[in-house]
Design an enzyme around this catalytic site. Structure first.
Site, PDB file in Angstrom:
ATOM      1  CG  HIS A  16      -3.671 -14.912   7.367  1.00  0.00           C
ATOM      2  ND1 HIS A  16      -2.543 -15.687   7.554  1.00  0.00           N
ATOM      3  CD2 HIS A  16      -4.326 -15.427   6.300  1.00  0.00           C
ATOM      4  CE1 HIS A  16      -2.514 -16.633   6.623  1.00  0.00           C
ATOM      5  NE2 HIS A  16      -3.575 -16.502   5.853  1.00  0.00           N
ATOM      6  N   PRO A  69       0.829  -1.208   0.000  1.00  0.00           N
ATOM      7  CG  PRO A  69      -0.807  -1.575   1.600  1.00  0.00           C
ATOM      8  CD  PRO A  69       0.508  -2.089   1.115  1.00  0.00           C
ATOM      9  CD  GLU A  70       2.813   3.049  -4.462  1.00  0.00           C
ATOM     10  OE1 GLU A  70       2.906   4.246  -4.814  1.00  0.00           O
ATOM     11  OE2 GLU A  70       3.032   2.100  -5.235  1.00  0.00           O
ATOM     12  NE  ARG A  84       3.897 -12.153   1.228  1.00  0.00           N
ATOM     13  CZ  ARG A  84       4.315 -11.548   0.123  1.00  0.00           C
ATOM     14  NH1 ARG A  84       3.436 -11.042  -0.740  1.00  0.00           N
ATOM     15  NH2 ARG A  84       5.601 -11.458  -0.134  1.00  0.00           N
TER      16      ARG A  84
END
Length: 276
Positions: A92, A2-3, A111
């Site tokens: 998660h 994400p930016e 992740r």
């Protein structure tokens, strides 16, 4: 990863949903996500109110009523979701904040690269290394042409890698770096000291314009980004060069080319963006 537009989209959603909420309990199913003392992290949050959620670059800053701040970095695929109290944790879920209004705020990360730390409010720049040296925000108010002339002129790095360095300008990542360089007709391997004042002014305007546009479209979903409501962004439909390698340039029709710059995939137009 994400930016800035994606992180800002998450911040706005969190503000709408959990600003003013009181934390009653904290569970941390995946302890590695917390980089500060885990016992203190869970203990000090109990009874506090989330007064505000700020953002600096790609970091989220949860301002709490006890003058503490949770610094959260989503890294590759971190996401927040709000669930009813009693809902099962996701596969998660790494952190679960149990709120006093019978809701839970989950931090989920497939992740497991995202990180959180608890610091005293006002000390985050000193205590969090990633915040210490962040460059200015890509806004009209913070990103000045004189600053860009100074830092670009004294460097000899290729401009794509220079833009990805968060100590120069905060929040730009691979997607938007490709986009603003295409918009500005700058080859990604041109060194920064070869950019004229006119070209830097054009680059500055395009950076600000593109980040604003992407934020208005709730960010870009390329792989798995979704906002606090579980909705994907829409700006992927507006991208002009990123992800379009081997397709015609939307400006001149030349086939777009993809290369590696600083180990990052980089798409550009070989006709519009001439290396200097």
């Amino acid at each position: 990863m994400p930016e800035l537009p994606e992180v800002e989209t998450v911040r706005r959603g969190l503000t709408n949903l959990v600003k003013g909420a009181k934390i009653e309990k904290v569970d941390v199913p995946y302890p590695k996500v917390v980089t500060s003392d885990l016992t203190d992290f869970k203990k000090e949050l109990v009874g506090t109110v989330i007064e505000k959620i700020d953002r600096r670059g790609k970091y989220l800053l949860f301002r709490l009523s006890n003058q503490a701040t949770i610094v959260s970095h989503l890294r590759m695929e971190g996401q927040y979701s709000v669930e009813p109290e009693g809902a099962n944790y996701h596969k998660h879920t790494e952190v679960a904040f149990h709120l006093a209004d019978d809701r839970q705020l989950f931090y989920n990360d497939t992740r497991r690269f995202g990180r959180m730390t608890l610091v005293k409010t006002g000390s985050e720049k000193q205590d969090v290394s990633g915040l210490k040296n962040l460059g200015p925000e890509p806004t009209e108010e913070d990103l000045h042409l004189d600053y860009m002339k100074k830092i670009f002129g004294k460097s000899h790095r290729v401009v794509k890698s220079f833009l990805l360095d968060q100590s120069n300008i905060a929040g730009l990542g691979n997607i938007y770096a490709d986009e603003v360089l295409w918009m500005s007709r700058i080859h990604p391997e041109t060194t920064t000291d070869k950019l004229s004042t006119r070209k830097l002014g054009e680059l500055r305007r395009n950076i600000i314009k593109e980040i604003d546009r992407a934020t208005a479209h709730h960010g870009t979903t390329v792989h798995s980004f979704s906002n606090i409501y579980g909705e994907t962004g829409h700006f992927q439909n507006e991208l002009q060069v990123y992800g379009r390698a081997k397709l015609p340039c939307l400006r001149c029709g030349t086939t777009l080319k993809k290369i590696k710059v600083g180990q990052r995939g980089t798409t550009f137009c070989p006709k519009c963006q001439i290396k200097k």
